[in-house]
Each structure stands twice: as C-alpha cells, then as structure tokens.
Design an enzyme around this catalytic site. Structure first.
Site, PDB file in Angstrom:
ATOM      1  N   HIS A  50      -6.768  47.674   9.448  1.00 56.12           N
ATOM      2  CA  HIS A  50      -7.185  48.409   8.412  1.00 56.12           C
ATOM      3  C   HIS A  50      -7.879  49.607   8.612  1.00 56.12           C
ATOM      4  O   HIS A  50      -8.563  49.760   9.227  1.00 56.12           O
ATOM      5  CB  HIS A  50      -8.000  47.571   7.487  1.00 56.12           C
ATOM      6  CG  HIS A  50      -8.013  47.955   5.983  1.00 56.12           C
ATOM      7  ND1 HIS A  50      -6.969  48.196   5.134  1.00 56.12           N
ATOM      8  CD2 HIS A  50      -9.145  48.331   5.176  1.00 56.12           C
ATOM      9  CE1 HIS A  50      -7.299  48.382   3.818  1.00 56.12           C
ATOM     10  NE2 HIS A  50      -8.577  48.797   3.789  1.00 56.12           N
ATOM     11  N   SER A  75      -7.113  52.257   0.916  1.00 53.05           N
ATOM     12  CA  SER A  75      -7.645  50.994   0.501  1.00 53.05           C
ATOM     13  C   SER A  75      -7.808  50.975  -0.935  1.00 53.05           C
ATOM     14  O   SER A  75      -6.934  51.085  -1.629  1.00 53.05           O
ATOM     15  CB  SER A  75      -8.789  50.697   1.304  1.00 53.05           C
ATOM     16  OG  SER A  75      -9.372  49.423   1.448  1.00 53.05           O
ATOM     17  N   GLU A 131      -3.515  44.851   9.551  1.00 54.31           N
ATOM     18  CA  GLU A 131      -4.368  45.016   8.464  1.00 54.31           C
ATOM     19  C   GLU A 131      -5.583  43.878   8.670  1.00 54.31           C
ATOM     20  O   GLU A 131      -6.657  44.234   8.369  1.00 54.31           O
ATOM     21  CB  GLU A 131      -3.762  44.650   7.214  1.00 54.31           C
ATOM     22  CG  GLU A 131      -2.979  46.031   6.871  1.00 54.31           C
ATOM     23  CD  GLU A 131      -3.403  47.056   6.183  1.00 54.31           C
ATOM     24  OE1 GLU A 131      -4.815  47.198   6.487  1.00 54.31           O
ATOM     25  OE2 GLU A 131      -2.814  48.107   5.751  1.00 54.31           O
TER      26      GLU A 131
END
Length: 505
Positions: free
Chosen positions: A415, A198, A322
C-alpha cells in the site's frame, strides 16, 4: 540557495510565495474561513478577503489528529512536528518557474490517512517534480476525524446545526477556489484532474457522486481506494450516539458539548470509537462518507453503476501486495486466519467458500495477506472499474514494482508504494537509498512510465494509446513493473469472489 519572492492575486487578496529549484511555491493559502467557534461542524464558508499581502512561504497548521502522525521529518535526532489547528482549511500551489504560453493542466492532490490523519505538508506530497513536468499542482487540507469525517449531524438541535460530510464539503469549496483562482497561477480551470491515494482515493471516487462537484474537475485518478467505507444515515446516527457517550454526555446535550470540547478530546474519543467498532462491527468503519444527504445522495459505486455519477475519465488501481503494510503498521486489516474467519463469520457458507477458494493456498500466510488486501482495496478498484466503465472512459492498473530493499523487508509492492513513482521519489537522495545501485535504472523507468501516463491523462483524459480502456468484454489492466504490460482480467476468481460482498448488517 537562490530564492526570490513571487506574488499572485486571488479573489480574496494578494498572496506571496517563493521561487526555488525551478518552481514557484505558495503554501497554506486559506480557501475557507477558519471552521472554529460557531463554524465548528458547519459547512465551510469562503475565506474572508484580506488587505495587503499575505505571506504564504511556510505551512501553517494541519487538521487535529494524534501528534505522532504529524511528524514532518527528522533534523538531527529530534523530530519536526507540524503544529495542529482547527484553522486548517488551506491549500498549496506549485507551478513551473518559467511561465507557459498556454494555460497548464491542473492536478489537485487529496492526501490519504484513513480519514483520521495526514497533511498536505507531508514532504512526499511536495509535487515539485510534477509541476516541473508541466502542470499546476495543488494539494489540499480538509477536516479530519471527529471534526470532519464523522457524521454527527443526528445530534443537531433546534439551536445548533451540525452538518454532515464536512470534509467532502471542504473539498468542493477547495475545488471552487481552484476554479475561480487557478488561471492567475497559470492553470487551466477547465482542465482539472483530482487524484488521491488510499482514503484520498476514496474521496476522489466519492466526489464523482457529489452533485455540487459537477463541472469542477475533468478527470480523476483513484490510487488504492478502500472498500466498504460508506454508511447510511441510520448507522452513522448510532455511531454519533456512541460518540456522545464516550464524551460523557447524553444525546440531548451533545450538540452543546461538541462546540465546547477541546479538539484533542474529540480526537481521543474518535480513536476509542474506532477501537469499539473493531470489536463489534456496526457493518462499517465509523469514519468516512455518509449517504443520503444533499452532499452525497447516493452510494458512489451505485451512482456510477446507474450513470448518475459525473461521467469523467477515471484511472483506478491498486498495488500487488496491498495487505503487507498492514501486517506491520496500523493492524486494522484481516491479514491472518483468525481475523479472516471473524470477517467471514456472518457470511453465507456459499459466499465464504467462494472467497476462500479464490486463494488456493488459504490459510497460508501469503494467501491471508492477499485475501486481506483484496478485501480492503482490490475489491474496491474492481467494483469502481466495473461500475464507472459502463458510462465513462475507465482505466484500471496494478502496480507491481518493488525495489529489492522493499522485497527484502517483506513489504514488496505494498500500500502507498506507487506514490514513490508518482512523486518521483526515486530521483531523490532517499530514493537512491531505497534502490541501492542495482535497482536505480528500473525504478526510474517505472517512475517515468507512471508520470508520463498521469501527465498524459491530466492533459487529454487518455493515459497513452497503448493502455486500453477497461470494459466488460476483456477487462484490460495496465501492470506497472520492470517491464510494463497489459493483462486481461488477470484474476477473475478473486474479482468475482468479492462481488456483492458487504459487511453491512
């Protein structure tokens, strides 16, 4: 539990850690002087030497952030929170208990958290499973939010200097520490892989364009980097002005105030600034890298495209779903029709049409979530792979695996779920709960695949013979799932839809 102490000698002094569960651990070794007092908002300086032995058995403070983000775990019904401190520039080292005859590859992990939260002490990032498989694992803290990732340098005065890109400078100093000290821990200073997830993946990719980081790492892995997070000096100066206003000071008095204001107040103002930015986009999230200074002269993707980034082998990739995480938590992504229409409001009609046409069911809920995830993450991975692959070996992946529990909960391969495989969580008690008996074997198979490839890449710069390099002819993508496979340019419409898209005014 069998535990003993172990010592290592660093350039600043002796550190004592402990041995448990087949690994040696040192926690919270300082790599910089505390950035407090007149060193607040300044580039970091190497840690001062100490005499005697420094006990590095426990974690010290994480960077100032909102307290709810510092939860380390639950004991009984009460939460355990990590203390916060501006004196947070530390790193942790984990090595196999049995020394290796040869120096081991080094893997340096940069945690994510949107530039505003996170800590290297998070249990998920423990790294013991990676170390046991044959590497020296390092995890790093860096300054967050207003104290490290918000460019306030335009508020400098003749007497008070405020440096830009502080967190990047922190990471460079941490990598210099690794270069100078890791051999003492059994690591090979000439074979360092940086990897992050990330915002940590953005930092990993950004370090490829930081001149001072040259030669400090040999490989890089960026797991789900986000797009559109760099800003030019003019935009960051506007954000700095707004930040001063939120603190209740004019730009002339801001530098003085910034040295005086308590960290908690800076954190509070930074969240107000983010909320403001969400309402009236200045073309970028206010926090993150700023381009055009000595630390980061060029936009990282531009540097890659023109061959001016460090030409090291790179793995970059995203997860299949995601956007789903952001429909539940941190609702900052455009994952529904009204948010998407607002996102595309200022876009040329042709580009808007091209983007929505790439998602045939738009505006159905699942198409909106896919579009939001591509806007924020997949587009960044595609851009980086396209740019870097012209000059250095580049490998693109997509992580599709999700156990039934994650699918039933509506999260799927969202994610950060690849971290469960990278850090071998499916072999733990928590992992067993996630997989329930039915999925255990598949989860372990995927974990073994990911770890085998990350390990091979950290040793040799190649993640396995059967994972072709990404190039503009066939755009190979390794898909991690119950059965791993290679696909070639699986979503050309979606990839090309975002080409050249920018929020910048």
């Amino acid at each position: 539990m069998h535990e003993r102490t172990i010592r290592a000698h660093t350039t600043a002094g002796t550190v004592e850690g402990f041995t448990r569960d087949g690994v040696n651990r040192w926690r919270s070794i300082p790599y910089a002087r505390p950035p407090v007092g007149r060193l607040r908002f300044r580039a970091p300086q190497p840690a001062l030497p100490w005499s005697g032995v420094r006990h590095c058995h426990g974690f010290t403070g994480c960077a100032p952030q909102q307290r709810r983000y510092t939860l380390l775990g639950m004991s009984g019904l009460a939460g355990r929170y990590q203390p916060m401190s501006e004196d947070c520039l530390t790193l942790n080292v984990v090595t196999p208990e049995t020394p290796s005859a040869e120096p081991l590859p080094v893997m340096v992990f940069i945690h994510g958290g949107g530039y505003i939260l996170g800590s290297s002490a998070t249990p998920l990032y423990d790294g013991a499973a990676l170390a046991r498989r044959g590497c020296v694992y390092v995890s790093v803290n860096y300054r967050l939010g207003a104290l490290g990732c918000l460019d306030l340098s335009s508020l400098s005065t003749r007497d008070i200097t405020i440096d830009s890109n502080l967190y990047l400078r922190d990471l460079v100093l941490a990598l210099q520490w690794v270069r100078g000290n890791i051999a003492e821990f059994g690591g090979d200073p000439d074979n360092v892989t940086i990897f992050g997830e990330s915002a940590g993946a953005c930092m990993t990719a950004t370090l490829l364009a930081v001149p001072a980081a040259e030669g400090l790492f040999a490989q890089a892995i960026a797991e789900s980097p986000a797009s559109g997070l760099v800003r030019p000096k003019e935009i960051s100066a506007e954000f700095a002005k707004r930040f001063a206003t939120l603190l209740g000071v004019g730009t002339d008095d801001a530098a003085e105030a910034l040295l005086r204001v308590p960290a908690a107040q800076l954190v509070q103002a930074q969240h107000e600034l983010i909320d403001q930015g969400m309402e009236s986009r200045l073309g970028a999230f206010p926090i993150g890298p700023v381009i055009g200074d000595d630390c980061l002269p060029l936009d990282p993707v531009e540097a890659m495209r023109t061959g001016r980034a460090h030409r090291v082998p790179l793995i970059v990739g995203t997860n299949a779903e995601e956007g789903r995480l952001f429909t539940r938590f941190l609702k900052m992504l455009p994952t529904n029709q009204s948010m998407i229409e607002e996102l595309l409001a200022d876009t040329e009609p042709v580009a808007r049409e091209r983007i929505t046409a790439a998602y045939p069911d738009y505006p159905s809920a699942s198409a909106c979530i896919q579009l939001g995830g591509d806007f924020a993450f997949s587009s960044a991975a595609w851009q980086i792979a396209e740019a870097h692959s012209s000059h250095a070996p580049t490998y693109l992946y997509r992580y599709d695996y999700a156990p039934r529990t994650l699918r039933w909960s509506g999260l799927g391969a969202t994610h950060a779920t690849e971290l469960l495989a990278v850090f071998d969580v499916y072999r733990t008690r928590f992992g067993a709960l996630l997989t329930a008996a039915a999925d255990q074997r598949a989860a372990l198979r995927v974990s073994n695949q990911v770890q085998r490839r990350w390990r091979s890449f950290s040793r040799t710069g190649v993640p396995g013979d059967d994972w072709p390099q990404y190039n503009h002819d066939d755009r190979a993508v390794m898909v991690f799932d119950r059965k791993c496979r290679v696909e070639f340019d699986p979503h050309p419409d979606r990839r090309m839809a975002w080409d050249g898209f920018s929020l910048a005014p």
